[in-house]
Write a protein that holds these residues in place. Sequence first.
Motif, short mmCIF file in Angstrom:
data_model
loop_
_atom_site.label_atom_id
_atom_site.label_comp_id
_atom_site.label_asym_id
_atom_site.label_seq_id
_atom_site.Cartn_x
_atom_site.Cartn_y
_atom_site.Cartn_z
N ALA A 67 -9.70 0.42 -15.76
CA ALA A 67 -8.63 0.18 -14.68
C ALA A 67 -7.73 -0.62 -14.54
O ALA A 67 -6.71 -0.33 -13.45
N GLY A 68 -8.02 -1.82 -14.45
CA GLY A 68 -7.06 -2.21 -14.90
C GLY A 68 -6.06 -2.46 -14.99
O GLY A 68 -4.22 -2.25 -14.75
N GLU A 69 -6.21 -1.85 -16.36
CA GLU A 69 -4.29 -1.22 -16.79
C GLU A 69 -3.87 0.28 -16.50
O GLU A 69 -2.95 -0.01 -16.48
N ARG A 70 -5.00 1.12 -15.73
CA ARG A 70 -4.09 2.07 -15.28
C ARG A 70 -3.33 1.66 -13.30
O ARG A 70 -2.71 2.18 -13.40
N SER A 71 -4.17 0.64 -13.58
CA SER A 71 -3.07 0.39 -11.96
C SER A 71 -1.97 -0.39 -12.15
O SER A 71 -1.12 -0.22 -11.67
N SER A 72 -2.28 -1.24 -13.37
CA SER A 72 -0.55 -1.75 -14.08
C SER A 72 0.21 -0.57 -13.80
O SER A 72 1.53 -0.71 -13.46
N LYS A 73 0.46 0.72 -15.41
CA LYS A 73 0.84 1.20 -15.54
C LYS A 73 1.50 2.83 -13.76
O LYS A 73 2.15 3.11 -14.02
N VAL A 74 0.26 2.14 -12.83
CA VAL A 74 0.40 3.60 -12.25
C VAL A 74 1.85 2.61 -10.98
O VAL A 74 2.32 2.86 -11.12
N ALA A 75 1.23 1.34 -10.94
CA ALA A 75 2.01 0.32 -10.05
C ALA A 75 3.70 1.02 -11.10
O ALA A 75 4.85 0.89 -10.30
N GLY A 76 3.89 0.62 -11.72
CA GLY A 76 4.76 0.31 -12.40
C GLY A 76 5.64 1.57 -12.05
O GLY A 76 6.82 1.72 -11.86
N ALA A 77 4.69 2.63 -12.29
CA ALA A 77 6.00 4.09 -12.86
C ALA A 77 6.16 4.18 -11.23
O ALA A 77 6.96 4.63 -10.85
N ALA A 78 4.72 4.15 -10.56
CA ALA A 78 5.30 4.10 -8.98
C ALA A 78 6.38 3.37 -8.39
O ALA A 78 7.73 3.76 -7.27
N SER A 79 7.25 2.03 -9.14
CA SER A 79 7.77 1.39 -8.91
C SER A 79 9.09 1.93 -8.68
O SER A 79 10.07 2.10 -8.43
N VAL A 80 9.38 2.78 -10.39
CA VAL A 80 10.41 3.10 -11.30
C VAL A 80 11.00 4.83 -9.56
O VAL A 80 11.98 4.93 -9.57
#
Length: 371
Positions: A67-80
């Motif tokens: 869940a933590g890894e997914r949250s990091s990836k989602v946050a990065g994608a959202a920022s882009v």
Amino acid sequence: MIKQSVRAHSQWSLSGVHTPFGDGCAPESGDVASGNLGVDWRLAAESWPRGGEELQGRTGRSLTRRAGERSSKVAGAASVIVGHPLDTVKTRLQAGVGYRNTLSCIRMVYKRESVFGFFKGMSFPLASIAVYNSVVFGVFSNTQRFLSQHRCGELESSPRHSLSDLLLASMVAGMVSVGLGGPVDLIKIRLQMQTQPFQEANLSLKSRAVALGEQPAYQGPVHCIATIMRTEGLAGLYRGASAMLLRDIPGYCLYFIPYVFLSEWITPEACASPSPCAVWLAGGMAGAISWGTATPMDVVKSRLQADGVYLNKYKGVLDCISQSYQQEGLKVFFRGITVNAVRGFPMSAAMFLGYELSLQALRGDQAVTSP
């Protein structure tokens, strides 16, 4: 007799907050040596987790990490995704021609290319953001930890941040970011700028592709990479790297250092770690500060990397600065500063929040309070 003993592990985050974690129950050495286990051994055995409980705990921790890894990836994608439209506007303002101001640029891009024009060149940054963030943020936190250990001899339970450690760790992260982000930025800018009408450019310059006219030079990121490699070689992917170094080394110093001190300042002393709201606010403010102050060298970098789509205009950083100043004055180096600061807040807030949440998930089980 069995007593619970807790060993504290120093878990580092970007804000430097330590969180204690327990190892469970273990017999004291005195009890074992004296043989005072006796009947109490049954009680001790009951205190240890059973196979099913242990499996359940491991499964829970695994799910938490995922869940933590997914949250990091989602946050990065959202920022882009959130920041890319403004990034396109910023790039057009800095390296394009014919735009009077931000609103004029937005109207012209929308009129000529519709809403999809704001998302040109997004696929490559979107695909690489997870790797980029994990490497750059990891380099900063690990370098900071190494310097603190070297300075203090061992990790302290309540470390005091040294400005010199933060400064050096930020500079190392900035240098690493150029190695990873240079080609990504180049491809992004080339794709953003290839729809700049050639007729509006300075036609007194020699063109590499006059016959192309308004035809796009690249059909996508893969074709863009192949074309640059064929025409300019590997060095072509790092065009503008020197300007990027001059932007990112001080830029990351004004990115990580304000975040660390702002997150500590916002977090109450009674709290062991900053809240998500504090992380979001400190990260956003740090991003706005960093991107706003980096604008002058960002202009130079954008112009060097955009140079070569249709025209070869600049010979290097100094030549770009000289030509830009002679033709447009000092104000040219502040083009897009408002867009940079505005887009820097949500992008950086999402990045820091995603990274800190993933760290919390990866730290392990649960915090154990002292009895």
